[in-house]
Design a protein around this motif. Structure first.
Motif, PDB file in Angstrom:
ATOM      1  N   SER A   1       2.093   8.538  12.913  1.00 50.56           N
ATOM      2  CA  SER A   1       2.791   9.819  12.786  1.00 50.56           C
ATOM      3  C   SER A   1       2.663  10.700  14.014  1.00 50.56           C
ATOM      4  CB  SER A   1       2.212  10.605  11.608  1.00 50.56           C
ATOM      5  OG  SER A   1       2.653  10.049  10.417  1.00 50.56           O
ATOM      6  N   GLY A   2       3.675  11.506  14.166  1.00 45.75           N
ATOM      7  CA  GLY A   2       3.665  12.535  15.198  1.00 45.75           C
ATOM      8  C   GLY A   2       3.672  13.894  14.542  1.00 45.75           C
ATOM      9  N   ASN A  56      -0.455   8.139   7.763  1.00 43.84           N
ATOM     10  CA  ASN A  56      -0.285   8.513   9.174  1.00 43.84           C
ATOM     11  C   ASN A  56      -0.634   7.350  10.101  1.00 43.84           C
ATOM     12  OD1 ASN A  56      -1.641  11.952   8.875  1.00 43.84           O
ATOM     13  ND2 ASN A  56       0.287  11.050   8.152  1.00 43.84           N
ATOM     14  N   GLU A 106       8.981   8.701  14.802  1.00 38.25           N
ATOM     15  CA  GLU A 106       7.798   8.908  13.966  1.00 38.25           C
ATOM     16  C   GLU A 106       7.963   8.466  12.525  1.00 38.25           C
ATOM     17  OE1 GLU A 106       7.157  13.126  14.649  1.00 38.25           O
ATOM     18  OE2 GLU A 106       8.657  13.669  13.154  1.00 38.25           O
ATOM     19  N   THR A 111       2.060   4.662   9.938  1.00 36.28           N
ATOM     20  CA  THR A 111       3.345   4.989  10.570  1.00 36.28           C
ATOM     21  C   THR A 111       3.183   5.558  11.972  1.00 36.28           C
ATOM     22  OG1 THR A 111       3.288   7.144   9.466  1.00 36.28           O
ATOM     23  CG2 THR A 111       4.547   5.407   8.392  1.00 36.28           C
ATOM     24  N   ALA A 161      -5.441  -0.288   4.830  1.00 35.70           N
ATOM     25  CA  ALA A 161      -6.485   0.467   5.526  1.00 35.70           C
ATOM     26  C   ALA A 161      -7.331   1.173   4.482  1.00 35.70           C
ATOM     27  CB  ALA A 161      -5.874   1.464   6.493  1.00 35.70           C
ATOM     28  N   SER A 214       4.871  17.488  10.040  1.00 36.23           N
ATOM     29  CA  SER A 214       5.369  18.609   9.238  1.00 36.23           C
ATOM     30  C   SER A 214       5.034  18.416   7.767  1.00 36.23           C
ATOM     31  CB  SER A 214       6.875  18.748   9.409  1.00 36.23           C
ATOM     32  OG  SER A 214       7.183  18.873  10.779  1.00 36.23           O
ATOM     33  N   SER A 215       4.820  17.183   7.361  1.00 35.26           N
ATOM     34  CA  SER A 215       4.486  16.885   5.973  1.00 35.26           C
ATOM     35  C   SER A 215       2.990  16.928   5.729  1.00 35.26           C
ATOM     36  CB  SER A 215       5.009  15.483   5.635  1.00 35.26           C
ATOM     37  OG  SER A 215       4.546  14.545   6.588  1.00 35.26           O
ATOM     38  N   GLY A 260       0.474   5.717   0.297  1.00 33.01           N
ATOM     39  CA  GLY A 260      -0.317   6.937   0.382  1.00 33.01           C
ATOM     40  C   GLY A 260       0.326   7.982  -0.503  1.00 33.01           C
ATOM     41  N   ALA A 261       0.832   9.039   0.113  1.00 34.94           N
ATOM     42  CA  ALA A 261       1.450  10.107  -0.665  1.00 34.94           C
ATOM     43  C   ALA A 261       2.918   9.831  -0.966  1.00 34.94           C
ATOM     44  CB  ALA A 261       1.315  11.433   0.078  1.00 34.94           C
ATOM     45  N   GLY A 262       3.461   8.788  -0.359  1.00 38.69           N
ATOM     46  CA  GLY A 262       4.864   8.484  -0.613  1.00 38.69           C
ATOM     47  C   GLY A 262       5.839   9.419   0.073  1.00 38.69           C
ATOM     48  N   THR A 263       5.435  10.001   1.218  1.00 33.83           N
ATOM     49  CA  THR A 263       6.374  10.863   1.942  1.00 33.83           C
ATOM     50  C   THR A 263       7.158  10.099   3.003  1.00 33.83           C
ATOM     51  OG1 THR A 263       4.803  11.520   3.668  1.00 33.83           O
ATOM     52  CG2 THR A 263       4.832  12.846   1.656  1.00 33.83           C
ATOM     53  N   SER A 264       6.953   8.795   3.065  1.00 28.49           N
ATOM     54  CA  SER A 264       7.708   7.993   4.039  1.00 28.49           C
ATOM     55  C   SER A 264       9.186   8.300   3.946  1.00 28.49           C
ATOM     56  CB  SER A 264       7.493   6.504   3.774  1.00 28.49           C
ATOM     57  OG  SER A 264       8.445   5.741   4.499  1.00 28.49           O
ATOM     58  N   PRO A 307       0.834  -1.203   0.000  1.00 26.19           N
ATOM     59  CA  PRO A 307       0.000   0.000   0.000  1.00 26.19           C
ATOM     60  C   PRO A 307       0.868   1.252   0.000  1.00 26.19           C
ATOM     61  CG  PRO A 307      -0.192  -1.186   2.112  1.00 26.19           C
ATOM     62  CD  PRO A 307       0.902  -1.827   1.330  1.00 26.19           C
ATOM     63  N   THR A 337      -0.984  11.396   3.778  1.00 24.41           N
ATOM     64  CA  THR A 337      -2.377  10.964   3.891  1.00 24.41           C
ATOM     65  C   THR A 337      -2.665  10.400   5.278  1.00 24.41           C
ATOM     66  OG1 THR A 337      -1.881   8.699   3.175  1.00 24.41           O
ATOM     67  CG2 THR A 337      -2.371  10.318   1.447  1.00 24.41           C
TER      68      THR A 337
HETATM   69  C1  LIG Z   1       9.387  16.957   4.698  1.00 30.17           C
HETATM   70  C2  LIG Z   1       8.845  15.839   5.510  1.00 30.17           C
HETATM   71  C3  LIG Z   1       8.462  16.081   6.826  1.00 30.17           C
HETATM   72  C4  LIG Z   1       7.948  15.054   7.614  1.00 30.17           C
HETATM   73  N1  LIG Z   1       7.560  15.339   8.888  1.00 30.17           N
HETATM   74  C5  LIG Z   1       7.009  14.361   9.643  1.00 30.17           C
HETATM   75  C6  LIG Z   1       6.563  14.641  10.973  1.00 30.17           C
HETATM   76  O1  LIG Z   1       6.623  15.758  11.477  1.00 30.17           O
HETATM   77  N2  LIG Z   1       6.043  13.612  11.685  1.00 30.17           N
HETATM   78  C7  LIG Z   1       5.934  12.361  11.168  1.00 30.17           C
HETATM   79  O2  LIG Z   1       5.444  11.477  11.838  1.00 30.17           O
HETATM   80  N3  LIG Z   1       6.361  12.066   9.922  1.00 30.17           N
HETATM   81  C8  LIG Z   1       6.888  13.029   9.144  1.00 30.17           C
HETATM   82  N4  LIG Z   1       7.304  12.722   7.887  1.00 30.17           N
HETATM   83  C9  LIG Z   1       7.212  11.333   7.392  1.00 30.17           C
HETATM   84  C10 LIG Z   1       5.939  10.996   6.597  1.00 30.17           C
HETATM   85  O3  LIG Z   1       5.355  12.162   6.084  1.00 30.17           O
HETATM   86  C11 LIG Z   1       4.915  10.260   7.450  1.00 30.17           C
HETATM   87  O4  LIG Z   1       5.424   8.988   7.751  1.00 30.17           O
HETATM   88  C12 LIG Z   1       3.526  10.095   6.787  1.00 30.17           C
HETATM   89  O5  LIG Z   1       2.637   9.515   7.724  1.00 30.17           O
HETATM   90  C13 LIG Z   1       3.512   9.241   5.562  1.00 30.17           C
HETATM   91  O6  LIG Z   1       2.257   9.412   4.910  1.00 30.17           O
HETATM   92  P1  LIG Z   1       2.106   9.067   3.360  1.00 30.17           P
HETATM   93  O7  LIG Z   1       0.677   9.237   2.999  1.00 30.17           O
HETATM   94  O8  LIG Z   1       3.078   9.814   2.574  1.00 30.17           O
HETATM   95  O9  LIG Z   1       2.426   7.521   3.391  1.00 30.17           O
HETATM   96  P2  LIG Z   1       3.442   6.740   2.443  1.00 30.17           P
HETATM   97  O10 LIG Z   1       4.786   7.330   2.512  1.00 30.17           O
HETATM   98  O11 LIG Z   1       2.842   6.552   1.131  1.00 30.17           O
HETATM   99  O12 LIG Z   1       3.453   5.354   3.195  1.00 30.17           O
HETATM  100  C14 LIG Z   1       4.024   5.217   4.461  1.00 30.17           C
HETATM  101  C15 LIG Z   1       3.792   3.812   4.993  1.00 30.17           C
HETATM  102  O13 LIG Z   1       2.410   3.616   5.204  1.00 30.17           O
HETATM  103  C16 LIG Z   1       1.924   2.513   4.444  1.00 30.17           C
HETATM  104  N5  LIG Z   1       0.587   2.895   4.014  1.00 30.17           N
HETATM  105  C17 LIG Z   1       0.211   4.044   3.403  1.00 30.17           C
HETATM  106  N6  LIG Z   1      -1.106   4.064   3.205  1.00 30.17           N
HETATM  107  C18 LIG Z   1      -1.588   2.906   3.690  1.00 30.17           C
HETATM  108  C19 LIG Z   1      -2.885   2.318   3.792  1.00 30.17           C
HETATM  109  N7  LIG Z   1      -3.980   2.946   3.352  1.00 30.17           N
HETATM  110  N8  LIG Z   1      -3.005   1.101   4.356  1.00 30.17           N
HETATM  111  C20 LIG Z   1      -1.928   0.458   4.817  1.00 30.17           C
HETATM  112  N9  LIG Z   1      -0.684   0.959   4.766  1.00 30.17           N
HETATM  113  C21 LIG Z   1      -0.522   2.160   4.210  1.00 30.17           C
HETATM  114  C22 LIG Z   1       2.927   2.315   3.347  1.00 30.17           C
HETATM  115  O14 LIG Z   1       2.962   0.995   2.909  1.00 30.17           O
HETATM  116  C23 LIG Z   1       4.209   2.720   4.031  1.00 30.17           C
HETATM  117  O15 LIG Z   1       4.697   1.657   4.809  1.00 30.17           O
HETATM  118  C24 LIG Z   1       7.832  13.751   7.073  1.00 30.17           C
HETATM  119  C25 LIG Z   1       8.209  13.508   5.753  1.00 30.17           C
HETATM  120  C26 LIG Z   1       8.714  14.526   4.970  1.00 30.17           C
HETATM  121  C27 LIG Z   1       9.097  14.222   3.548  1.00 30.17           C
END
Ligand SMILES: Cc1cc2nc3c(=O)[nH]c(=O)nc-3n(C[C@H](O)[C@H](O)[C@H](O)COP(=O)(O)OP(=O)(O)OC[C@H]3O[C@@H](n4cnc5c(N)ncnc54)[C@H](O)[C@@H]3O)c2cc1C
Lengths: 417, 525
Positions: free
Chosen positions: B195-196, B190, B465, B193, B251, B180-181, B117-121, B115, B186
C-alpha cells in the motif's frame, strides 16, 4: 571442465581464473553469450568494476567472466520526473555526473565510485553512511531488467515511482549477488542535491561516554542522515589524512538539508551533546570526509573484514567485545551495522576465534556476522555468510526456480547457492 | 461485501466482462468491520462437508468459524464488488499455529483458500475464487512489540493501520505508510498489496518500511523472512513477499520499521482555475527540486463533494486545489513554503490557506486531511455508484493524462471526479454512473480501459497501490512480456505449487486447475 591456470582469460576472484571474458556491447549480445556459454557447459560470472571480486563464497565451477561495463548507456533521464533509467554497467561516478548536471543525485554510497558499476552496487547491496537517513539500495530502485541463465530478458517494476503490478523483482535482485540474473538495466529514484551538507566529528575518550550520545541521537531534535561510530583505528583510517583529531572513539553525525536546517542542526547537536570540542566539516569541505567514511568500508588493512548486523541498541555492547587494538571498527550505528577490519600482518589464526565469538553475539541479537573479506582457503571453515538462517532453504528454492541450471555465480552466495 | 459499520456498499451489476469496475458508495467514513454485518436472508446451504467444518472447528474453535450461507454472503466480495464468489467457510484464526492447522487441512483436502484482512481491497484481492476456505486475519490483532530505540514494531496481520499510528502517538515515531483507508485496512493487507498513501511521496511505500514477515506457506511450513535487524544474509525475501497479493501464503506476523516524526510542517492549499494549471504546478514544484511530504490534488467535482460533506472551506468554484505539504525541521520550512507559494502563483493559482503545524494533531491540519482521506466517502453525495480507478504516469505526464481523462469523460458522456496522489503521478479518476443503466455501466468500463491504456502508453502502470487482484489481470500482458510473466508464474508456483492459495489472482492464466467447487454467488446479471 578444469580451472585454467593462467590469468589470461580474466580474474574471477579468490585466485580463480576465467576461461575467457566476454564483453557484450548490447543486451542481445549478452543474451547470446549466455546461451552459448551455458551450452558449452560453463558457469557465468557477471562482473562490473571488479571492486568486489573476492566478496562471497569461492567460485565453484569453471566458467567465463561476463564484463557488463560496455552496457553503460543512460536510457532515459526525465529529470523533472525525478527518475533515471540506466544500463547496469554504468559506473556510480559516471551516473553521479550525469545527474549533477541537473542538480540531482542518487542516494547511494559505495566505495570506488569511479570503478564500481551500478549493477555491482545493487548485486552486492552496498550501502554506506547515508543509508541511515536516505535509505538503502532497496529503497532507491523502482525497476530492473535482468538476463537469466536461460538467456531470457526479464523485467520487474517499471519507470514510475509507484507501481504494484507484479512481483517485486527490484527487491529480489537487490543483494542477490548475481546468482539469479545478470542485471542489465535499473530505474532509480533520484533526488535534488541538498543545498547544504555538514559532518560533525565528535571525539570521545571512552566508549562509556560515547554510548549515551548514541542513545541521545536516536531521539535528538536533529535529524541526522548518518550516524557513525569509529574506534581509534577506524578514526585514524578515516580522519587522520584529513587532519581530524583522533581519540579512542569518534561519533560522526551527518546532516543534509537546506542551509538553515543544517546550520540549526549542527548548533543544536552541540547543545544536546554538551560538547564544544568537535570539528565541523561543512559544504564542499565535507565531501572528503563523506568519501573517507565510505572508502573505509572497503579498507584492506589485514587478512579479514566482517560486517555484523544488529539492533542499533546493541552496537555499543557489541563493539565492547571487540579488541580495539587489533580491529578497525566502523559502525553505521543508527542502523546497527558494524564493520570490522582486522589490522596488521598477523596471522589469520589470531582473528578466527574472534569471528566465532562475535558471530554468536550477533546471532543472539537477531542478526548475523558475515565476512566481507577473507582469505580464500579459510572461507569454507569460517563461513563467509555467517550462521545459516532458516530462510535460506527458501532462497535455495528461489535460486532453483530462476537459475535451474545453477550456472550463475555458483558457490558465491548463501547455503548451496 | 459486508454492510457493517457506517460504510454502505452497493453495486450489483453483472455481465461485465473484463471486470474493471469498482463502485462503492460510502455515507461517511470508511468503516469496514468484518464482524458487525447485517446478515442477509439467504437460505442456509452449507456446501462443505460437515466433516471439514468440524475439523476446522477443532482447530480454531466454534466461535471462529462461519459456515452458514447467510453468514458467508458477507464475504462474497471486498471493495471491488463486481465479481462475487461466496467462500464455503470463513475461519478467524487467532494464532500462527491455527493458520498452519487450517492451511494443512486445506492441503489434505485439496481446498482452495484465500487470506483476507479488512476487505478494503479495490481489486478483488480477497475474492474466494472457486469457493473454499477464507482465512480472515482480523482476530490476530495484537501489537506484539514496539521498540523505538531500534525503530521497529512487530504486529499481527489483523492490526489496523491506524491502531499502530495511535499506539505510537507521543513516542516521537510513526509508521509511515498511511493509505486513505487506514482507519479500516490491516497491516497484513497493506503488506500483501504494498500500500501507498498521501505521504509516500517523501517517505516511500509499504515495502520501504517492512523488515520482516512471518509467512505460512500453502504446505503449512512457516517462513521467517527478514527480521528486526537489517541486511540479514540471503535474498531480500521480505521485499519479495510485500506485494504478493496473497498468492504466496498467509502473513501471520509483520516487523515494520518506524520513522521519526517531523519536527514541523507547512500545509498549503493552492487554488487554481483549471486542472491544467494545478497539474503544471505539480511539475513545477518537483522540477524546482522540492520534495514535498505530500502533494494531493482534488478537481472541481471532488471539491464540491468534499465541501458539502466536511465544510472545510474549500473554494467550490475552483477548477482544482492542491494540498501541498512540506515537513521536516522547522528551520528551513518557511523558505520552502514561500518557494512553493511562488510556484503556485507563477501558474496562476493562489494560496488560500497556509497551515503551520508542530504536530499532526492540530485541528486545522486534521480537518484538511480528514477531508482528503474521506473524499471517496463524500463522492456518494454526487452519485449513487462510482468506479475508482488507479493508474500511474510519470509526474510530468499529469497534465496530459488529466486532459485525456476529461476527453474520455466527454466522449462517453460520463462525469469523472479526480482526487489523487499527484506528487507520485498516481491518478484516481472516479467515474460516476447509475448502476441501473446497463449502457452507462458499459461506457464506464470502456472509459476505464481507455484511461489505463493511456497510462501504459506514456510509460506508466495500471496500478500504483490497489493491486492487480482479479480486476486487472488482463492488463498484465500489456505491462509485461511473456518471459516476465513466466518468471512470475514460476516464483508463484514455487511458493504455491498447486495454486490453491488465492487461486486465479494477479497473474493471468493462473494455476488453471482449480475446479470451481461451488458456483458461488456471482454478481447478478
Ligand atoms: C476508501 C478507500 C481508500 C483507499 N485508499 C488507499 C490508499 O490511499 N492507498 C492504498 O494503497 N490503498 C488504498 N485502498 C485500498 C486498500 O485499502 C488497500 O489495498 C489495503 O492495503 C487493503 O487492506 P485490507 O486489510 O483491507 O486487505 P484485504 O482487502 O482484506 O486484502 C487485500 C489483499 O491482501 C491479501 N491479504 C490480506 N491479509 C493478508 C495476510 N495476512 N496474508 C496474506 N495476504 C493477505 C488478500 O488476499 C488480498 O489479496 C483504499 C480502499 C478504500 C476502500
Amino acid at each position: 571442465m578444469t580451472w585454467p591456470e593462467s590469468p589470461l582469460g580474466g580474474r574471477l576472484g579468490d585466485g580463480r581464473f576465467a576461461i575467457a571474458t566476454d564483453r557484450p556491447e548490447t543486451v542481445d549480445a549478452l543474451r547470446q553469450a549466455v546461451v552459448a556459454r551455458v551450452g558449452e557447459g560453463l558457469a557465468l560470472y557477471p562482473q562490473g568494476g571488479a571492486t568486489a571480486l573476492d566478496y562471497g563464497g569461492v567460485p565453484r565451477a569453471p566458467g567465463i567472466a561476463l564484463d557488463t561495463r560496455s552496457l553503460n548507456q543512460v536510457i532515459d533521464y526525465p529529470a523533472a520526473d525525478m527518475t533515471i533509467t540506466v544500463e547496469a554497467g554504468i559506473t556510480l561516478g559516471m551516473l553521479r555526473s550525469v545527474l549533477a548536471a541537473e542538480k540531482q543525485r542518487v542516494q547511494l554510497d559505495a566505495p570506488h565510485p569511479d570503478r564500481a558499476t551500478l549493477g555491482g552496487v545493487f548485486a552486492t547491496n552496498t550501502r554506506g553512511p547515508r543509508s541511515f537517513g536516505l535509505g538503502r539500495p532497496r529503497d532507491q530502485v523502482i525497476g530492473v531488467s535482468f538476463v537469466t541463465s536461460e538467456g531470457n530478458l526479464v523485467k520487474g517494476g517499471g519507470r514510475v515511482v509507484k507501481n504494484v503490478a507484479g512481483y517485486d523483482f527490484p527487491r529480489l535482485l537487490t543483494g542477490s549477488m548475481g546468482t539469479l540474473g545478470i542485471l542489465t538495466q535499473l530505474t532509480l529514484k533520484v533526488r535534488p542535491i541538498p543545498e547544504s551538507s555538514a559532518l560533525v566529528w565528535v571525539p570521545f575518550t571512552s566508549l562509556d561516554s560515547a554510548a549515551p550520545a548514541l542513545d541521545r541521537l536516536n531521539i535528538s531534535a536533529t535529524r541526522p542522515v548518518a550516524v557513525e561510530l569509529l574506534n581509534r583505528l577506524g578514526s585514524r583510517l578515516a580522519g587522520e589524512a584529513l587532519g581530524l583529531p583522533i581519540e579512542d572513539w569518534t561519533l560522526v553525525a551527518g546532516f543534509e538539508d537546506n542551509t538553515e536546517s543544517v546550520e540549526w542542526q549542527v548548533n543544536r547537536l552541540m547543545i544536546e551533546l554538551g560538547r564544544t570540542n568537535i570539528v565541523i566539516r561543512e559544504g564542499t569541505s565535507s565531501d572528503p570526509l563523506w568519501s573517507a567514511l565510505t572508502e573505509l568500508q572497503a579498507a584492506e588493512v589485514g587478512p579479514l573484514s566482517f560486517v555484523a548486523n544488529l539492533r542499533p541498541s546493541s552496537v555499543v555492547s557489541f563493539v565492547k567485545e571487540v579488541d580495539s587494538s587489533r580491529w578497525a571498527l566502523q559502525a553505521h550505528a543508527g542502523n546497527g551495522i558494524v564493520r570490522g577490519h582486522a589490522t596488521g600482518t598477523s596471522e589469520l589464526e589470531g582473528f578466527a576465534p574472534d569471528v566465532a565469538r562475535l558471530r554468536a553475539l550477533a546471532v543472539r541479537d537477531g542478526g548475523n556476522l558475515i565476512l566481507s573479506r577473507c582469505p580464500t582457503e579459510a572461507k569454507a571453515e569460517l563461513g563467509v555468510w555467517g550462521e545459516p538462517r532458516a530462510d535460506w532453504n527458501i532462497a535455495e528454492r528461489i535460486k532453483k526456480t530462476l537459475d535451474p541450471a545453477g550456472v550463475l555465480n555458483p558457490g558465491r552466495f548463501v547455503g548451496t547457492i | 461485501m459486508n454492510q457493517g459499520g457506517s460504510g454502505r456498499v452497493s453495486g450489483r451489476v453483472g455481465g461485465t466482462e473484463g471486470g474493471l469496475l469498482f463502485y462503492l458508495s460510502f455515507d461517511t467514513d470508511l468503516q469496514v468491520g468484518s464482524e458487525n454485518h447485517t446478515p442477509m436472508s439467504v437460505a442456509s446451504t452449507p456446501s462443505l462437508s460437515s466433516r471439514i467444518v468440524s475439523e476446522l472447528t477443532a482447530i480454531v474453535g466454534a466461535e471462529n468459524v462461519l459456515h452458514q450461507r447467510d453468514e458467508l454472503v458477507v464475504y462474497e466480495c471486498d471493495g471491488y464488488v463486481i465479481e462475487k464468489s461466496v467462500p464455503d467457510v470463513v475461519v478467524f484464526p487467532t494464532s500462527t499455529e491455527q493458520v498452519v492447522g487450517v492451511v494443512k487441512l486445506c492441503e489434505r483436502h485439496q481446498l482452495p483458500f484465500v487470506p483476507r484482512g479488512a476487505g478494503t481491497s479495490l481489486a478483488g484481492g480477497t475474492l474466494a475464487v472457486g469457493g473454499g476456505v477464507m482465512l480472515c486475519l482480523t482476530r490476530m490483532k495484537r501489537i506484539l512489540e514496539i521498540n523505538t530505540r531500534d525503530r521497529y514494531a512487530i504486529v499481527e496481520p489483523g492490526v489496523v493501520n491506524l491502531w499502530l499510528t495511535r499506539a505510537l502517538a507521543g513516542t516521537g515515531f510513526h509508521y509511515a505508510p498511511d493509505p486513505s483507508s487506514q482507519s479500516a485496512c490491516t497491516i497484513g493487507g497493506n503488506v500483501a498489496t504494498n500500500s501507498g498513501g498521501p505521504h509516500t511521496l517523501k517517505y516511500g511505500v509499504t515495502v520501504n518500511h517492512v523488515r520482516g514477515v512471518e509467512l505460512v506457506l500453502p504446505d503449512g511450513s512457516v517462513v521467517q523472512a527478514g527480521g528486526v535487524t537489517e541486511d540479514n544474509p540471503g535474498y531480500d525475501l521480505a521485499g519479495l513477499i510485500v506485494g504478493h497479493e496473497g498468492t504466496f501464503g498467509v502473513a501471520t506476523k509483520v516487523t515494520v520499521g518506524l520513522t521519526r516524526d517531523p519536527e514541523a510542517g507547512r500545509t498549503l492549499l493552492g487554488v487554481f482555475e483549471s486542472v491544467d494549471a494545478a497539474t503544471e504546478t505539480v511539475s513545477g514544484i518537483i522540477a524546482a527540486g522540492i520534495v514535498p511530504a505530500a502533494l494531493e490534488m482534488l478537481d472541481n467535482l471532488m471539491i464540491q463533494a468534499v465541501e458539502k460533506a466536511f465544510h472545510f472551506g474549500f473554494p467550490t468554484e475552483a477548477g482544482a486545489v492542491l494540498i501541498i505539504e512540506v515537513d521536516g525541521l522547522d528551520a528551513g520550512l518557511d523558505r520552502e513554503a514561500q518557494a512553493i507559494a511562488e510556484i503556485v502563483r507563477t501558474h496562476g493559482g493562489s494560496v488560500s490557506k497556509s497551515i503551520s503545524w508542530r504536530t499532526r494533531k492540530e485541528p486545522e491540519y486534521v480537518a484538511i486531511w480528514k477531508s482528503r482521506k474521506s473524499a471517496f466517502g463524500a463522492i456518494g453525495r454526487l452519485s449513487p455508484t462510482f468506479c475508482t480507478q488507479d493508474g500511474v504516469v510519470p509526474r510530468t505526464k499529469l497534465p496530459h493524462i488529466l486532459r485525456h481523462i476529461t476527453r474520455v469523460g466527454e466522449r462517453h458522456g460520463l462525469r469523472i471526479a479526480n482526487v489523487f496522489h499527484a506528487g507520485d503521478g498516481n491518478i484516481h479518476p472516479i467515474l460516476l454512473f447509475d448502476e441501473r443503466d446497463p449502457d452507462q455501466v458499459k461506457r464506464v468500463l470502456v472509459a476505464s480501459h481507455e484511461i489505463l491504456e493511456e497510462c501504459i502508453a506514456v510509460g506508466g502502470s495500471v496500478t500504483g497501490e490497489h493491486g492487480i487482484g482479479v480486476e486487472k489481470m488482463e492488463f498484465m500482458p500489456q505491462l509485461f512480456t511473456p518471459e516476465d510473466l513466466a518468471t512470475m508464474v514460476a516464483l508463484r508456483n514455487m511458493f504455491n505449487p498447486t495454486g490453491r492459495c488465492s487461486p486465479d489472482k494477479m497473474l493471468p492464466g493462473g494455476a488453471g486447475c482449480i475446479e470451481r467447487k461451488s458456483p458461488g454467488h456471482r454478481a447478478s446479471a
